[in-house]
Design a protein around this motif. Structure first.
Motif, mmCIF file in Angstrom:
data_model
loop_
_atom_site.group_PDB
_atom_site.id
_atom_site.type_symbol
_atom_site.label_atom_id
_atom_site.label_comp_id
_atom_site.label_asym_id
_atom_site.label_seq_id
_atom_site.Cartn_x
_atom_site.Cartn_y
_atom_site.Cartn_z
ATOM 1 N N TYR A 1 -0.273 -29.663 -6.009
ATOM 2 C CA TYR A 1 1.051 -29.271 -5.535
ATOM 3 C C TYR A 1 2.086 -30.302 -5.997
ATOM 4 O O TYR A 1 3.156 -29.973 -6.465
ATOM 5 N N ASP B 1 -1.507 -34.324 -4.031
ATOM 6 C CA ASP B 1 -1.465 -33.405 -2.886
ATOM 7 C C ASP B 1 -2.007 -32.080 -3.417
ATOM 8 O O ASP B 1 -1.483 -31.559 -4.411
ATOM 9 N N GLU C 1 -3.165 -28.110 -2.961
ATOM 10 C CA GLU C 1 -3.052 -26.849 -2.214
ATOM 11 C C GLU C 1 -4.401 -26.155 -2.214
ATOM 12 O O GLU C 1 -5.012 -25.994 -3.279
ATOM 13 N N ILE D 1 -1.290 -29.393 3.250
ATOM 14 C CA ILE D 1 -1.518 -29.757 1.839
ATOM 15 C C ILE D 1 -2.062 -31.187 1.855
ATOM 16 O O ILE D 1 -1.297 -32.146 1.886
#
Ligand SMILES: [Zn+2]
Length: 191
Positions: free
Chosen positions: A121, A143, A145, A152
């Protein structure tokens, strides 16, 4: 008879006096000693700074989140789910929550099926890590997803260069685990 009684009395008195004297002497002979390690002076100007080594064991409980770390040791990513049918939040949580942030019901556990595939992400490169970070620098903090998650989660990319939307696969440090959040990380995923 009367004479004997007097003698006994005298003996007892003498004994008591000696005992008290010994106790006082024992205290006087003990000298307080410094049992630490001498510190090193790092600088004296403009003010004195010493190096004072400290060793500390931080005892940390994972409490109700313990199953998450048990999962990592087994190569499983576990998430929490609110079991309350009336709760508006039906998605999974990683990092796990002991209680639902929306309705405060105690959470239940769901294991994500392997392989766990996610999408980056966002990411950042950590060049100067803070004290306590046990990863070599520089490293990529990512991060990721994941389908079905309300969150997240943040972790790190073990190798490769990240880009937004990049597919990654979760891997686990099951050999010599650290028993911390560092026991799962991401690697580039190719079918
Ligand atoms: Zn809930």
């Amino acid at each position: 008879m009367a004479k004997k009684k007097v003698q006994i009395k005298k003996k007892i008195q003498t004994k008591k006096k000696v005992q008290i004297k010994k106790k006082v002497q024992a205290k006087q002979t003990k000298e307080t000693k410094f049992i630490g390690q001498v510190t090193k002076i790092r600088q004296t100007e403009p003010r004195t700074v010493i190096e004072w080594p400290r060793a500390m064991t931080h005892v940390h409980t994972y409490g109700l989140l313990s199953p998450f770390f048990e999962g990592l040791r087994k190569g499983e990513l576990r998430a929490t789910l609110c079991p309350n049918n009336k709760c508006p939040e039906k998605r999974l949580w990683i990092p796990p929550r002991a209680h639902c942030p929306d309705c405060h019901t105690e959470m239940i556990w769901k294991t994500l099926p392997n392989p766990v595939i996610g999408k980056i992400y966002t990411f950042t490169q950590v060049v100067y890590a803070g004290i306590g970070i046990e990863l070599s620098t520089p490293y990529w903090q990512v991060d990721v997803e994941l389908p079905g998650l309300a969150t997240i989660p943040k972790s790190y990319l073990l190798r490769g260069e990240p880009y937004i939307g990049m597919k990654v696969k979760a891997e686990f440090r099951t050999k010599k685990p650290t028993n911390t959040i560092l026991d799962y990380y991401w690697v580039p995923y190719q079918k």
